[in-house]
Design a protein around this motif. Structure first.
Motif, short mmCIF file in Angstrom:
data_model
loop_
_atom_site.label_atom_id
_atom_site.label_comp_id
_atom_site.label_asym_id
_atom_site.label_seq_id
_atom_site.Cartn_x
_atom_site.Cartn_y
_atom_site.Cartn_z
N ALA A 251 0.70 -1.47 -0.13
CA ALA A 251 -0.05 -0.09 0.01
C ALA A 251 0.70 1.17 -0.01
O ALA A 251 0.50 2.30 -0.34
N SER A 252 2.07 1.04 0.34
CA SER A 252 3.08 2.41 0.50
C SER A 252 3.52 2.83 -0.94
O SER A 252 4.26 3.75 -0.99
N GLY A 253 3.34 2.10 -1.71
CA GLY A 253 3.82 2.30 -3.31
C GLY A 253 5.18 1.55 -3.61
O GLY A 253 5.80 2.06 -4.51
N ALA A 254 5.56 0.72 -2.73
CA ALA A 254 6.86 0.02 -2.82
C ALA A 254 6.85 -1.40 -3.69
O ALA A 254 5.74 -1.75 -3.73
N LEU A 255 7.85 -1.47 -4.47
CA LEU A 255 8.14 -2.72 -5.01
C LEU A 255 9.21 -3.50 -4.25
O LEU A 255 10.41 -2.73 -4.28
N ARG A 264 14.49 -12.99 3.31
CA ARG A 264 15.27 -11.56 3.72
C ARG A 264 14.97 -10.62 2.66
O ARG A 264 14.96 -10.95 1.47
N GLN A 265 14.62 -9.24 2.92
CA GLN A 265 14.25 -8.40 1.81
C GLN A 265 15.49 -7.88 1.46
O GLN A 265 16.40 -7.35 2.16
N ARG A 266 15.66 -7.99 0.37
CA ARG A 266 16.91 -7.63 -0.26
C ARG A 266 17.05 -6.27 -0.78
O ARG A 266 17.91 -5.47 -0.81
N TRP A 267 15.70 -5.61 -1.37
CA TRP A 267 15.70 -4.40 -1.92
C TRP A 267 14.15 -3.87 -1.75
O TRP A 267 13.46 -4.68 -1.86
N SER A 268 14.01 -2.51 -1.79
CA SER A 268 12.94 -2.00 -2.03
C SER A 268 12.68 -0.54 -2.78
O SER A 268 13.82 0.23 -2.65
N VAL A 269 11.91 -0.53 -3.99
CA VAL A 269 12.22 0.79 -4.74
C VAL A 269 10.78 1.06 -4.96
O VAL A 269 9.72 0.38 -4.86
N PRO A 270 10.41 2.31 -5.58
CA PRO A 270 9.16 2.84 -5.96
C PRO A 270 8.42 1.76 -7.15
O PRO A 270 9.40 1.57 -8.12
N CYS A 287 11.59 -7.32 -15.40
CA CYS A 287 10.71 -6.65 -16.24
C CYS A 287 9.66 -5.91 -15.37
O CYS A 287 8.98 -6.74 -14.58
N VAL A 288 9.49 -4.51 -15.31
CA VAL A 288 8.35 -4.08 -14.58
C VAL A 288 7.56 -3.21 -15.40
O VAL A 288 8.06 -1.97 -16.10
#
Length: 433
Positions: A251-255, A264-270, A287-288
């Motif tokens: 919900a925060s807009g993160a991928l 384990r969370q490796r990374w988070s981007v918009p 691909c996104v």
């Protein structure tokens, strides 16, 4: 069935090519080289037509290739059968000989959409527009019904167990593991359809990813047991599962990318402007499609942007550090281009093709074909080394509607029925386009 279209291989100078945003519109610098290659390819002799067989099948038949067997489902009897049988039938043929194994009334209403072989049994999934999905276990020897169960056939695990999903009322659904020989339930778990993602390797389900009640879990598909679990943000949703990552949006807009197997969370981007972006494995990159004009390609190690693709679809086919880009034209034709995975610049133009049919035949994404001016259909595969397309067969007497799976290709014949051919192995390097 959907037609696949082949094209000639054309070399493109990647160093001098345009950026990935406009690569399909600017081929002028390579025009002379392209003309030379097209002329030489057109003059080259095509491979001979391989031995094949004809299988009875009406125009509305559904086809499924499954481990050495071709299933043909007829909604109202084959048009090539003299008695005009009005009963829906299911027929099995041995491959590559085409020898009929059996032909029985369709064991449940609907059409065949999936099948799995387990020893001497075929698990067949059927569904209709007005009927619930059903899975039927059939004897490979005679087509006799051994068991039946409600639900959609999702596939087989590495141990050969079947996974089925079915609605349980009030919008809920249940995922079940069943014994392929008897249909007996081994384990079951209430799960909404969107909560469970099944990762496959070699056509077998190798991992079950579950997102429910604020927890992300990895489970063993054979036992249902949890291997790893972690808490995730509210309103998270799984986008895709790759060999090494589970990709979530929240919900925060993160991928975000979570590592397999430890989560384990490796990374988070918009995630981009889209509320429901699409993310999928593009070989060595991710691909996104987030609602922007261009597809973003991310580094799976860091989530960093590598490059963008503005005017082509990117598929999961990756060869020797290259990605396959597809541009679609009217009439279903597509133009295929190999791109350098690191930069997105074009390396080789492969020409206009049609890729496999959804539904009617489970298609191999690397097998393609097209009609020649003399009426022949050329069938080939995208080379694993990214060197172009190897033409494997030139077929005569077909009207199209071709699809391929593994080493087999099937096409509608001019004289009715379906022609089925086994393509030469990958070691045959003749007929490279």
């Amino acid at each position: 069935m959907t037609v696949i279209d082949l094209g000639e291989r054309r070399d493109v100078d990647g160093a001098a090519g345009p950026g990935p945003g406009r690569f399909l519109r600017r081929w002028a610098p390579a025009l002379v080289a392209l003309l030379c290659l097209v002329t030489s390819a057109a003059a080259a002799p095509w491979p001979a037509q391989p031995p094949g067989v004809t299988v009875p099948a009406g125009p509305d038949a559904s086809l499924v290739f499954v481990d050495g067997v071709l299933l043909v489902a007829e909604p109202s009897g084959p048009a090539t059968v003299a008695d005009g049988d009005p009963v829906s039938r299911l027929a099995a043929h041995r491959l590559p000989s085409g020898r009929p194994l059996w032909r029985v009334p369709l064991p449940a209403p609907g059409r065949v959409f999936h099948a799995v072989r387990a020893g001497d049994l075929l698990a067949v999934g059927l569904a209709g527009d007005r009927t619930a999905s059903e899975v039927v276990g059939l004897s490979l020897a005679d087509g006799g019904v051994r068991w039946r169960g409600e639900g959609q056939l999702r596939g087989a695990t590495s141990a050969g167990h079947l996974l089925l999903s079915s609605f349980a009322g009030s919008g809920a659904s249940v995922l079940r593991s069943v014994d392929p020989a008897t249909g007996a339930v081994r384990w079951s778990q209430p799960l909404a359809f969107e909560d469970a993602h099944l990762s496959r390797r070699d056509q077998r389900i190798s991992l079950l990813t579950v997102l429910a009640d604020g927890r992300l879990e990895l489970r063993d598909p054979d036992t249902g047991a949890a291997r790893a679990a972690t808490a995730v943000p509210d309103r998270s949703r799984v986008l895709t599962v790759t060999e090494e990552l589970v990709l979530l949006t929240d919900a925060s807009g993160a991928l975000s990318g979570y590592e397999i197997p430890g989560l384990r969370q490796r990374w988070s981007v918009p995630r981009g402007p889209a509320d429901r972006p699409e993310a999928y494995d593009c070989g060595v990159l991710i691909c996104v499609d987030d609602g922007s004009p261009a597809i973003r390609l991310l580094d799976p190690a860091t989530g960093a942007l590598r490059w963008r693709s503005e005017n082509a679809a990117l598929g999961p086919v990756a060869v020797e550090g290259r990605l396959l880009a597809v541009r679609r034209f009217s009439g279903g034709a597509t133009e295929h281009v190999l791109l350098d995975a690191a930069t997105g610049r074009p390396v080789r133009q492969l020409g206009r093709w049609r890729a496999g049919p959804p539904g009617m035949l489970s298609a191999d994404a690397t097998t393609v074909h097209r009609r020649q001016r003399d009426g022949r259909y050329l069938v080939g595969r995208i080379d694993e080394r990214g060197e172009g397309v190897r033409v494997l067969a030139a077929l005569r007497g077909v009207v199209g509607e071709c699809g391929a799976r593994g080493s087999f290709v099937a096409c509608r014949r001019e004289d009715g029925g379906l022609g089925v051919w086994e393509l030469p192995g990958d070691r045959d390097r003749k007929g490279r386009a």
